[in-house]
Design an enzyme around this catalytic site. Structure first.
Site, PDB file in Angstrom:
ATOM      1  N   ARG A   1     -18.914 -12.577 -37.223  1.00  0.00           N
ATOM      2  CA  ARG A   1     -19.796 -10.878 -36.748  1.00  0.00           C
ATOM      3  C   ARG A   1     -19.159  -9.959 -38.562  1.00  0.00           C
ATOM      4  O   ARG A   1     -18.119 -10.769 -38.663  1.00  0.00           O
ATOM      5  CB  ARG A   1     -19.566 -10.431 -35.699  1.00  0.00           C
ATOM      6  CG  ARG A   1     -20.261  -9.054 -35.661  1.00  0.00           C
ATOM      7  CD  ARG A   1     -20.243  -8.105 -34.572  1.00  0.00           C
ATOM      8  NE  ARG A   1     -19.176  -8.724 -33.629  1.00  0.00           N
ATOM      9  CZ  ARG A   1     -19.149  -8.151 -32.410  1.00  0.00           C
ATOM     10  NH1 ARG A   1     -19.645  -8.120 -31.869  1.00  0.00           N
ATOM     11  NH2 ARG A   1     -17.896  -8.573 -31.680  1.00  0.00           N
TER      12      ARG A   1
ATOM     13  N   ARG B   1     -17.721  -1.916 -17.102  1.00  0.00           N
ATOM     14  CA  ARG B   1     -16.582  -3.218 -17.366  1.00  0.00           C
ATOM     15  C   ARG B   1     -16.225  -3.588 -16.163  1.00  0.00           C
ATOM     16  O   ARG B   1     -15.275  -4.891 -16.191  1.00  0.00           O
ATOM     17  CB  ARG B   1     -15.994  -3.156 -18.765  1.00  0.00           C
ATOM     18  CG  ARG B   1     -16.445  -3.506 -19.512  1.00  0.00           C
ATOM     19  CD  ARG B   1     -15.813  -3.254 -20.678  1.00  0.00           C
ATOM     20  NE  ARG B   1     -15.885  -4.240 -21.575  1.00  0.00           N
ATOM     21  CZ  ARG B   1     -16.121  -4.441 -22.963  1.00  0.00           C
ATOM     22  NH1 ARG B   1     -17.741  -3.275 -23.519  1.00  0.00           N
ATOM     23  NH2 ARG B   1     -16.330  -5.483 -24.282  1.00  0.00           N
TER      24      ARG B   1
ATOM     25  N   ARG C   1      -9.996 -11.468 -25.025  1.00  0.00           N
ATOM     26  CA  ARG C   1     -11.444 -10.320 -24.607  1.00  0.00           C
ATOM     27  C   ARG C   1     -11.637 -11.293 -23.263  1.00  0.00           C
ATOM     28  O   ARG C   1     -13.041 -10.907 -22.443  1.00  0.00           O
ATOM     29  CB  ARG C   1     -12.920 -10.189 -25.811  1.00  0.00           C
ATOM     30  CG  ARG C   1     -11.786  -8.807 -26.218  1.00  0.00           C
ATOM     31  CD  ARG C   1     -12.498  -8.630 -27.759  1.00  0.00           C
ATOM     32  NE  ARG C   1     -13.931  -8.573 -27.830  1.00  0.00           N
ATOM     33  CZ  ARG C   1     -14.644  -8.773 -28.884  1.00  0.00           C
ATOM     34  NH1 ARG C   1     -14.144  -9.536 -30.389  1.00  0.00           N
ATOM     35  NH2 ARG C   1     -15.940  -8.486 -28.707  1.00  0.00           N
TER      36      ARG C   1
ATOM     37  N   ARG D   1     -14.668  -6.910 -37.652  1.00  0.00           N
ATOM     38  CA  ARG D   1     -14.337  -5.817 -36.822  1.00  0.00           C
ATOM     39  C   ARG D   1     -12.163  -5.774 -36.478  1.00  0.00           C
ATOM     40  O   ARG D   1     -12.281  -7.835 -36.512  1.00  0.00           O
ATOM     41  CB  ARG D   1     -14.969  -6.073 -35.401  1.00  0.00           C
ATOM     42  CG  ARG D   1     -15.768  -4.957 -34.691  1.00  0.00           C
ATOM     43  CD  ARG D   1     -16.829  -4.778 -33.852  1.00  0.00           C
ATOM     44  NE  ARG D   1     -16.509  -5.149 -32.761  1.00  0.00           N
ATOM     45  CZ  ARG D   1     -17.292  -5.434 -31.676  1.00  0.00           C
ATOM     46  NH1 ARG D   1     -18.026  -5.049 -31.762  1.00  0.00           N
ATOM     47  NH2 ARG D   1     -16.210  -5.191 -30.406  1.00  0.00           N
TER      48      ARG D   1
ATOM     49  N   LYS E   1     -25.660  -7.720 -27.036  1.00  0.00           N
ATOM     50  CA  LYS E   1     -26.022  -6.607 -26.761  1.00  0.00           C
ATOM     51  C   LYS E   1     -26.645  -5.498 -27.916  1.00  0.00           C
ATOM     52  O   LYS E   1     -27.629  -5.299 -27.570  1.00  0.00           O
ATOM     53  CB  LYS E   1     -24.498  -6.432 -25.284  1.00  0.00           C
ATOM     54  CG  LYS E   1     -23.938  -7.160 -24.067  1.00  0.00           C
ATOM     55  CD  LYS E   1     -23.399  -6.424 -23.612  1.00  0.00           C
ATOM     56  CE  LYS E   1     -22.294  -6.572 -24.595  1.00  0.00           C
ATOM     57  NZ  LYS E   1     -21.177  -7.863 -24.555  1.00  0.00           N
TER      58      LYS E   1
HETATM   59  P1  AP5 Z   1     -23.726  -8.320 -30.929  1.00  0.00           P
HETATM   60  O1  AP5 Z   1     -25.028  -7.339 -30.887  1.00  0.00           O
HETATM   61  O2  AP5 Z   1     -22.853  -7.747 -31.876  1.00  0.00           O
HETATM   62  O3  AP5 Z   1     -22.697  -8.180 -29.537  1.00  0.00           O
HETATM   63  P2  AP5 Z   1     -22.444  -7.885 -28.272  1.00  0.00           P
HETATM   64  O4  AP5 Z   1     -22.310  -8.976 -27.448  1.00  0.00           O
HETATM   65  O5  AP5 Z   1     -22.414  -6.559 -28.674  1.00  0.00           O
HETATM   66  O6  AP5 Z   1     -20.861  -8.399 -28.702  1.00  0.00           O
HETATM   67  P3  AP5 Z   1     -19.555  -7.221 -28.907  1.00  0.00           P
HETATM   68  O7  AP5 Z   1     -18.555  -8.010 -29.405  1.00  0.00           O
HETATM   69  O8  AP5 Z   1     -20.307  -5.591 -29.483  1.00  0.00           O
HETATM   70  O9  AP5 Z   1     -19.505  -6.788 -26.706  1.00  0.00           O
HETATM   71  P4  AP5 Z   1     -18.097  -6.502 -26.851  1.00  0.00           P
HETATM   72  O10 AP5 Z   1     -18.432  -5.761 -25.194  1.00  0.00           O
HETATM   73  O11 AP5 Z   1     -16.735  -7.405 -26.632  1.00  0.00           O
HETATM   74  O12 AP5 Z   1     -17.603  -5.546 -27.356  1.00  0.00           O
HETATM   75  P5  AP5 Z   1     -17.719  -3.647 -27.356  1.00  0.00           P
HETATM   76  O13 AP5 Z   1     -18.009  -3.471 -28.541  1.00  0.00           O
HETATM   77  O14 AP5 Z   1     -18.601  -3.190 -26.096  1.00  0.00           O
HETATM   78  O15 AP5 Z   1     -23.300  -9.210 -31.697  1.00  0.00           O
HETATM   79  C1  AP5 Z   1     -22.382 -10.119 -31.829  1.00  0.00           C
HETATM   80  C2  AP5 Z   1     -22.401 -11.403 -32.873  1.00  0.00           C
HETATM   81  O16 AP5 Z   1     -23.810 -12.344 -32.986  1.00  0.00           O
HETATM   82  C3  AP5 Z   1     -23.258 -10.711 -34.325  1.00  0.00           C
HETATM   83  O17 AP5 Z   1     -22.738 -11.181 -35.602  1.00  0.00           O
HETATM   84  C4  AP5 Z   1     -24.971 -11.358 -34.193  1.00  0.00           C
HETATM   85  O18 AP5 Z   1     -25.667 -10.558 -35.834  1.00  0.00           O
HETATM   86  C5  AP5 Z   1     -25.168 -12.006 -33.608  1.00  0.00           C
HETATM   87  N1  AP5 Z   1     -26.032 -12.564 -33.204  1.00  0.00           N
HETATM   88  C6  AP5 Z   1     -26.571 -11.831 -32.110  1.00  0.00           C
HETATM   89  N2  AP5 Z   1     -28.232 -12.265 -31.707  1.00  0.00           N
HETATM   90  C7  AP5 Z   1     -28.074 -13.635 -32.090  1.00  0.00           C
HETATM   91  C8  AP5 Z   1     -28.859 -14.652 -31.908  1.00  0.00           C
HETATM   92  N3  AP5 Z   1     -30.094 -14.820 -31.168  1.00  0.00           N
HETATM   93  N4  AP5 Z   1     -28.736 -15.710 -32.699  1.00  0.00           N
HETATM   94  C9  AP5 Z   1     -27.310 -15.804 -33.165  1.00  0.00           C
HETATM   95  N5  AP5 Z   1     -26.665 -15.057 -33.402  1.00  0.00           N
HETATM   96  C10 AP5 Z   1     -26.955 -13.651 -32.709  1.00  0.00           C
HETATM   97  O19 AP5 Z   1     -16.262  -3.252 -27.662  1.00  0.00           O
HETATM   98  C11 AP5 Z   1     -15.178  -3.183 -27.746  1.00  0.00           C
HETATM   99  C12 AP5 Z   1     -14.050  -3.246 -26.947  1.00  0.00           C
HETATM  100  O20 AP5 Z   1     -14.182  -1.424 -26.466  1.00  0.00           O
HETATM  101  C13 AP5 Z   1     -13.369  -3.699 -25.636  1.00  0.00           C
HETATM  102  O21 AP5 Z   1     -12.530  -4.295 -26.114  1.00  0.00           O
HETATM  103  C14 AP5 Z   1     -12.580  -2.155 -24.793  1.00  0.00           C
HETATM  104  O22 AP5 Z   1     -10.956  -2.347 -26.256  1.00  0.00           O
HETATM  105  C15 AP5 Z   1     -13.469  -1.463 -25.468  1.00  0.00           C
HETATM  106  N6  AP5 Z   1     -14.142  -0.392 -24.366  1.00  0.00           N
HETATM  107  C16 AP5 Z   1     -15.939  -0.932 -24.349  1.00  0.00           C
HETATM  108  N7  AP5 Z   1     -16.577  -0.545 -23.405  1.00  0.00           N
HETATM  109  C17 AP5 Z   1     -15.193  -0.335 -22.324  1.00  0.00           C
HETATM  110  C18 AP5 Z   1     -15.495  -0.068 -21.485  1.00  0.00           C
HETATM  111  N8  AP5 Z   1     -16.422   0.218 -19.848  1.00  0.00           N
HETATM  112  N9  AP5 Z   1     -13.691   0.005 -20.552  1.00  0.00           N
HETATM  113  C19 AP5 Z   1     -12.950  -0.822 -21.073  1.00  0.00           C
HETATM  114  N10 AP5 Z   1     -12.060  -0.601 -22.074  1.00  0.00           N
HETATM  115  C20 AP5 Z   1     -13.802  -1.228 -22.558  1.00  0.00           C
END
Ligand code: AP5
Length: 210
Positions: free
Chosen positions: A122, A88, A166, A155, A13
């Site tokens: 990552r 979420r 997660r 991270r 994402k």
């Molecule tokens: P990346 O683009 O970083 O993936 P992502 O989907 O953004 O993954 P996240 O881990 O950031 O999502 P998340 O939803 O768990 O975490 P968030 O920060 O929102 O890509 C991942 C890896 O793959 C990278 O290394 C990239 O280079 C690689 N990649 C990408 N595309 C590729 C491809 N095509 N081929 C190969 N490799 C590729 O949330 C973190 C925490 O915050 C949560 O756990 C929670 O505690 C809190 N939080 C956030 N939002 C909320 C909410 N709405 N409510 C409650 N708590 C929340």
């Protein structure tokens, strides 16, 4: 264009959003990035959510909804935005529906095995949030950000135990949103895997949105 990027952790994402924000000329709002920036700056909010993020659990809805409400009220969101990682939960989606009318919800699909492969490799720039992968999307110089030259970090929640948690949280609390948004006719599916480059996934996303 007012859109939400939905999908399990590691679905890509944030990577797609980095390209899409320039293409559509709208801000990328990642709730995870907002929480991490608060943690880094040791704000009151940051201190409250630090241990929740490290464990891979969800921050309470009331805190998250308030943070997003404030962010969407800023002038750069008037023409549109990409919400990444919000909503979420169903209560978050209901609250968002009261704030704005969405144009689309992109559902990024990926297998659990590939998620683990992605998240364990990552790396991130601590100040800009730029995302890399040691194999699939490596920086030009090993361990350094391409633009700032800073040391890349892993991270806290990309450790094995937190990744498992997660994924469980996603299945239980976030996946039901797919049907929630299907019922509103907003879902655009993008099937992704590790054989597709980030540029190819962006292209699929652009087509799904057109
Ligand atoms: P990346 O683009 O970083 O993936 P992502 O989907 O953004 O993954 P996240 O881990 O950031 O999502 P998340 O939803 O768990 O975490 P968030 O920060 O929102 O890509 C991942 C890896 O793959 C990278 O290394 C990239 O280079 C690689 N990649 C990408 N595309 C590729 C491809 N095509 N081929 C190969 N490799 C590729 O949330 C973190 C925490 O915050 C949560 O756990 C929670 O505690 C809190 N939080 C956030 N939002 C909320 C909410 N709405 N409510 C409650 N708590 C929340």
């Amino acid at each position: 264009m007012k859109m939400v990027f939905l999908g399990p952790p590691g679905a890509g994402k944030g990577t797609v959003a980095a390209a899409a924000k320039d293409y559509y000329g709208i801000p990328h709002i990642s709730t995870g990035d907002l929480f991490r920036s608060n943690i880094k700056n040791e704000t009151e909010l940051g201190l409250k959510v630090k241990s929740i993020l490290a464990s891979g659990g969800l921050v309470p809805d009331s805190i998250t909804i308030e943070m997003v409400r404030n962010r969407l009220a800023e002038p750069d969101c008037e023409k549109g935005f990409i919400l990444d990682g919000f909503p979420r939960t169903i209560p978050q989606a209901d609250a968002l529906a009261e704030m704005v009318d969405l144009d689309a919800v992109v559902d990024f699909q990926i297998s659990a095995e590939e998620v683990v492969e992605r998240l364990s490799g990552r790396r991130m720039c601590p100040s800009t949030g730029r995302i890399y992968h040691i194999v699939f999307n490596p920086p030009k110089v090993d361990g350094k950000d391409d633009e700032t030259g800073e040391d890349l970090i892993q991270r806290e929640d990309d450790k094995e135990e937190a990744i498992k948690h997660r994924l469980d949280v996603y299945t239980q609390q976030t996946e039901p949103l797919i049907n929630y948004y299907k019922a509103k006719g907003l879902i655009r599916e993008v099937k992704t895997n590790n054989d597709l480059t980030p540029a190819q996934v962006f292209e699929l996303t652009r087509k799904a949105l057109s």
